[in-house]
Scaffold this active site. Structure first.
Site, PDB file in Angstrom:
ATOM      1  N   GLY A 118       0.839  -1.188   0.000  1.00 17.23           N
ATOM      2  CA  GLY A 118       0.000   0.000   0.000  1.00 17.23           C
ATOM      3  C   GLY A 118       0.870   1.232   0.000  1.00 17.23           C
ATOM      4  O   GLY A 118       2.097   1.159  -0.070  1.00 17.23           O
ATOM      5  N   GLY A 143       2.665   1.014   3.608  1.00 19.83           N
ATOM      6  CA  GLY A 143       3.005  -0.225   4.277  1.00 19.83           C
ATOM      7  C   GLY A 143       2.925  -1.421   3.361  1.00 19.83           C
ATOM      8  O   GLY A 143       2.645  -1.305   2.169  1.00 19.83           O
ATOM      9  N   VAL A 196       1.743  -5.734   3.151  1.00 18.06           N
ATOM     10  CA  VAL A 196       1.013  -6.856   3.721  1.00 18.06           C
ATOM     11  C   VAL A 196       1.787  -8.132   3.419  1.00 18.06           C
ATOM     12  O   VAL A 196       2.082  -8.425   2.256  1.00 18.06           O
ATOM     13  CB  VAL A 196      -0.412  -6.964   3.144  1.00 18.06           C
ATOM     14  CG1 VAL A 196      -1.161  -8.109   3.824  1.00 18.06           C
ATOM     15  CG2 VAL A 196      -1.170  -5.667   3.323  1.00 18.06           C
ATOM     16  N   LYS A 209       0.099  -6.904   8.482  1.00 18.09           N
ATOM     17  CA  LYS A 209       0.277  -5.568   7.918  1.00 18.09           C
ATOM     18  C   LYS A 209       1.411  -4.882   8.668  1.00 18.09           C
ATOM     19  O   LYS A 209       1.357  -4.746   9.887  1.00 18.09           O
ATOM     20  CB  LYS A 209      -0.992  -4.735   8.061  1.00 18.09           C
ATOM     21  CG  LYS A 209      -2.210  -5.328   7.386  1.00 18.09           C
ATOM     22  CD  LYS A 209      -3.425  -4.463   7.693  1.00 18.09           C
ATOM     23  CE  LYS A 209      -4.699  -5.101   7.180  1.00 18.09           C
ATOM     24  NZ  LYS A 209      -5.893  -4.305   7.535  1.00 18.09           N
ATOM     25  N   ASP A 255     -16.353   2.575   2.783  1.00 19.34           N
ATOM     26  CA  ASP A 255     -15.608   2.131   1.609  1.00 19.34           C
ATOM     27  C   ASP A 255     -15.976   0.689   1.263  1.00 19.34           C
ATOM     28  O   ASP A 255     -15.112  -0.149   1.011  1.00 19.34           O
ATOM     29  CB  ASP A 255     -14.103   2.261   1.852  1.00 19.34           C
ATOM     30  CG  ASP A 255     -13.298   2.239   0.547  1.00 19.34           C
ATOM     31  OD1 ASP A 255     -13.903   2.467  -0.522  1.00 19.34           O
ATOM     32  OD2 ASP A 255     -12.086   1.980   0.599  1.00 19.34           O
TER      33      ASP A 255
END
Length: 413
Positions: A38, A41, A43, A58, A154
């Site tokens: 992301g 970060g 995963v 994460k 979301d």
């Protein structure tokens, strides 16, 4: 007398995501592969060396973040922890704290997200019972979140994980979640899934909209995804000719999608533009349970293109994008994957896998946004959370509250 040992050398370069592979966290979780990256970060897939159970981890870096970004990291973890008591929410197992990162250990779902299950596995479409079962689980998860005062903001297939060969779905990604039942975060989420009131640019400084009905609208779009493999429109705005056609003719969706008359009535109640009149989650659950069929048994009953009417105008390009492909050939296998035409509305195009934003200027450009925000006369770069979602700037002054007995378990190592 022994000499004082020299101080440890300072690292001059940042470790890349691959450099942490093989690391053992808290003498328990070994990082074995990278599942995704992301904006802030990585995963990882991890294995508990004591039980051999796989997890997702994460890695949220602490360096390079300002106080506001750290506050949003904390909020995301806290709300996910609060919601993960439900069986259809991805469980947050543990939080591990190190000097450079916060590691969030969560349940691992090896079958991927709902988006890939629809587009790559051919699941749900043509299987009304499976689609109904999955949607009811998602409804239960969202209803539980709302009961805890959490509004997701979301909801979309990319944020729903699948297990047990499609029979179980789990809600994930609380990066844009809030505890504000009324919010001024216009443009928050992904454009395909936003309600009309969420997309309206604020014309007054005190403009607000309710968070719960906005989640209900997003669930309606997901219901179309599950049953038809596509989105009903690009944007729930009069600027979109397909949505404009729906506003003028409530039967429009049934003319371009293989939905049953019963499902069309349900969608009309979900896609109610007045959020105060929109169907509630409990009413929606009862309607889905009592719906005898979600889709039509054959594509042959549908016209080759949306009907034209002199009472409203539909952009020809939009009609070409939403029209269903020809009927699939007869096959002894009812679960043959459905192949859609290239379309801005189809879930089968990579461009349909949207990133999320918290801006009315969303560019829908995947996991990043080029939008700029005005704040006190200055142009500010957008700030992203771990998932690449834009952090709403008007949350800057909000005081964030959690239940007084809420204490996430954090293990330092």
């Amino acid at each position: 007398m022994l000499l004082t040992p020299p101080s440890s050398p300072q690292l001059t370069t940042c470790l890349g995501p691959e450099d942490k592979l093989g690391c053992l966290l808290n003498d328990t979780y070994r990082l074995v592969s990278i599942l995704g990256c992301g904006a802030y970060g990585v995963v990882y897939q991890a294995i508990d060396i004591k039980t051999n159970i796989p997890y997702a981890v994460k890695a949220l870096p602490k360096t390079g973040l300002d106080a506001r970004q750290r506050r949003f990291q904390k909020r995301e973890i806290a709300l996910h922890h609060l919601a993960s008591g439900h069986p259809n929410v991805v469980k947050l197992e543990r939080i591990l704290d190190s000097p450079d990162c916060t590691y969030v250990v969560i349940e691992f779902c090896p079958e991927g997200d709902l988006f890939s299950n629809i587009t790559e596995q051919g699941r749900f479409m043509g299987d009304d019972l499976l689609a109904q079962h999955a949607f009811l689980q998602l409804l239960d998860a969202v209803q539980y979140c709302h009961s805890q005062g959490i509004y997701h903001r979301d909801l979309k297939p990319e944020n729903i994980l699948v297990t047990n060969h499609g029979s179980t779905v789990k809600l994930a990604d609380f990066g844009l979640a809030t505890m504000d039942c009324v919010t001024s975060d216009f443009g928050c989420g992904s454009t395909f899934y936003m309600s009309p009131e969420c997309q309206q640019p604020p014309t007054r400084s005190y403009a607000r909209y309710a968070s719960a009905p906005n989640d209900v609208w997003s669930l309606g779009v997901i219901l179309v995804n599950l049953t038809c493999g596509r989105n009903p429109w690009k944007k729930a705005s009069p600027e979109d000719s397909t949505f404009r056609a729906f506003l003028k003719d409530p039967m429009f969706l049934s003319s371009i999608l293989p939905i049953s008359p019963e499902l069309n009535m349900i969608l009309r109640r979900i896609f109610e533009c007045d959020p105060q009149k929109r169907i509630s989650l409990q009413e929606l659950r009862e309607a889905i349970i009592n719906c005898p069929r979600l889709t039509m048994p054959s594509y042959n009953t549908l016209p080759p293109s949306p009907p034209q009417s002199p009472t409203y105008y539909v952009d020809p390009m939009d009609c070409a994008n939403v029209v269903l492909p020809p009927s699939p050939p007869a096959s002894p296998c009812p679960r043959q994957p459905f192949h859609a035409q290239p379309s801005d509305y189809s879930l089968f195009e990579p461009a349909s896998k949207q990133g999320s934003s918290c801006s009315s200027l969303s560019t829908d450009s995947g996991y990043e946004s080029e939008a700029f925000y005005a704040d006190a006369g200055h142009r500010l770069q957008p700030i992203f959370n771990f998932y690449g979602n834009v952090i709403p700037l008007n949350d800057h002054e909000k005081q964030y509250y959690l239940p007084p007995n809420f204490v996430p378990t954090v293990t330092a190592y």
